[in-house]
Motif scaffolding. Structure first.
Motif, PDB file in Angstrom:
ATOM      1  N   ARG A   7       2.712  -2.252   3.312  1.00 24.21           N
ATOM      2  CA  ARG A   7       2.484  -1.127   4.218  1.00 24.21           C
ATOM      3  C   ARG A   7       1.340  -0.304   3.655  1.00 24.21           C
ATOM      4  N   THR A   8       0.296  -0.082   4.470  1.00 21.86           N
ATOM      5  CA  THR A   8      -0.879   0.625   3.985  1.00 21.86           C
ATOM      6  C   THR A   8      -0.906   2.065   4.482  1.00 21.86           C
ATOM      7  N   THR A   9      -1.725   2.882   3.825  1.00 20.62           N
ATOM      8  CA  THR A   9      -1.869   4.277   4.244  1.00 20.62           C
ATOM      9  C   THR A   9      -2.533   4.382   5.613  1.00 20.62           C
ATOM     10  N   GLY A  10      -3.207   3.300   6.026  1.00 24.74           N
ATOM     11  CA  GLY A  10      -3.822   3.285   7.348  1.00 24.74           C
ATOM     12  C   GLY A  10      -2.867   2.934   8.465  1.00 24.74           C
ATOM     13  N   GLY A  11      -1.587   2.692   8.134  1.00 26.72           N
ATOM     14  CA  GLY A  11      -0.583   2.416   9.152  1.00 26.72           C
ATOM     15  C   GLY A  11      -0.374   0.951   9.453  1.00 26.72           C
ATOM     16  N   ALA A  36      -6.884  -1.869  -2.011  1.00 25.76           N
ATOM     17  CA  ALA A  36      -6.793  -1.002  -3.192  1.00 25.76           C
ATOM     18  C   ALA A  36      -5.362  -0.509  -3.368  1.00 25.76           C
ATOM     19  N   ARG A  37      -4.916  -0.402  -4.596  1.00 23.41           N
ATOM     20  CA  ARG A  37      -3.560   0.074  -4.872  1.00 23.41           C
ATOM     21  C   ARG A  37      -3.316   1.446  -4.252  1.00 23.41           C
ATOM     22  N   TRP A  69       3.775   0.946   0.174  1.00 24.37           N
ATOM     23  CA  TRP A  69       4.756   0.123  -0.553  1.00 24.37           C
ATOM     24  C   TRP A  69       4.442  -1.345  -0.333  1.00 24.37           C
ATOM     25  N   MET A  70       4.899  -2.159  -1.270  1.00 26.79           N
ATOM     26  CA  MET A  70       4.727  -3.607  -1.197  1.00 26.79           C
ATOM     27  C   MET A  70       6.055  -4.245  -1.575  1.00 26.79           C
TER      28      MET A  70
END
Length: 211
Positions: A162-166, A196-197, A202-203
């Motif tokens: 899940r990325t910060t970009g949604g 990028a971390r 979350w992963m």
């Protein structure tokens, strides 16, 4: 002794089971929003995800609605853990030999090991696969169970990120570094992607898939 975050939510889930209803129905019975006790509400954003706690007021309403004392509620948090669900497991070579299946094709005999199924816990969620980047491993519509707090993700693991970009991506880990994760697709039509971390909310490792 104060209850931990996991124990508190375990007690709420245990109370719902004791009442024969879902956690959502328990929330409604207590006059709360139906989503108050959803697993998605138990952690907030962050890396790792930030634990969210039910309010004292909401717990009071739940205890009042069910007629349960604070002591009984606390006891639910300390109940012995459920025995993990398992299914018979046999190697493919052994499966071709006699003595492991009956005439109906069901497993028999003593040569079987056991495969433990994922146990329900706060960090698990289920997602439905969309797109074809992981074909033929995962196809559109397949459902996967993901552990969001898998702390030992390694190269070669199949994960959901899940990325910060949604974005929510189902991929295979091709490389790991302190600053970035390289995510590969099984389908060769898609190029590997470096994330990028700092851009990862979350992963989680994929534990199980329903096809």
């Amino acid at each position: 002794m104060p209850l931990s975050h996991g124990q508190l939510w375990k007690a709420i889930d245990g109370l719902a089971r004791r009442e024969g209803i879902s956690a959502s129905a328990l929330a409604r019975r207590a006059g709360l929003d139906a989503t108050s006790f959803n697993p998605s509400k138990r952690f907030g954003p962050g890396d790792p995800p930030r634990p969210r706690w039910p309010s004292t007021e909401s717990l009071t309403q739940v205890l009042r609605a069910t007629g349960v004392s604070l002591g009984e509620f606390a006891a639910l948090a300390h109940d012995a853990p459920e025995r993990p669900a398992t299914i018979p497991m046999l190697g493919m070579a052994q499966a071709g030999q006699d003595g492991f299946f009956d005439d109906a094709g069901l497993p028999i005999g003593d040569g079987w090991e056991q495969t433990e199924l994922p146990r329900s816990r706060d960090t698990l969620l289920s997602l439905r696969i969309a797109g074809d980047s992981m074909v033929p491993l995962y196809r559109e519509g397949d459902r996967v169970i993901v552990d969001r707090e898998a702390s030992d993700v390694r190269k070669g693991d199949r994960v959901v990120v899940r990325t910060t970009g949604g974005e929510t991506l189902a991929k295979e880990v091709a490389a790991l570094s302190a600053r970035a994760v390289t995510l590969a697709s099984v389908n060769p039509a898609y190029e590997p992607r470096v994330v990028a971390r700092r851009d990862i909310v979350w992963m989680g490792r994929i534990l199980w898939v329903s096809q």
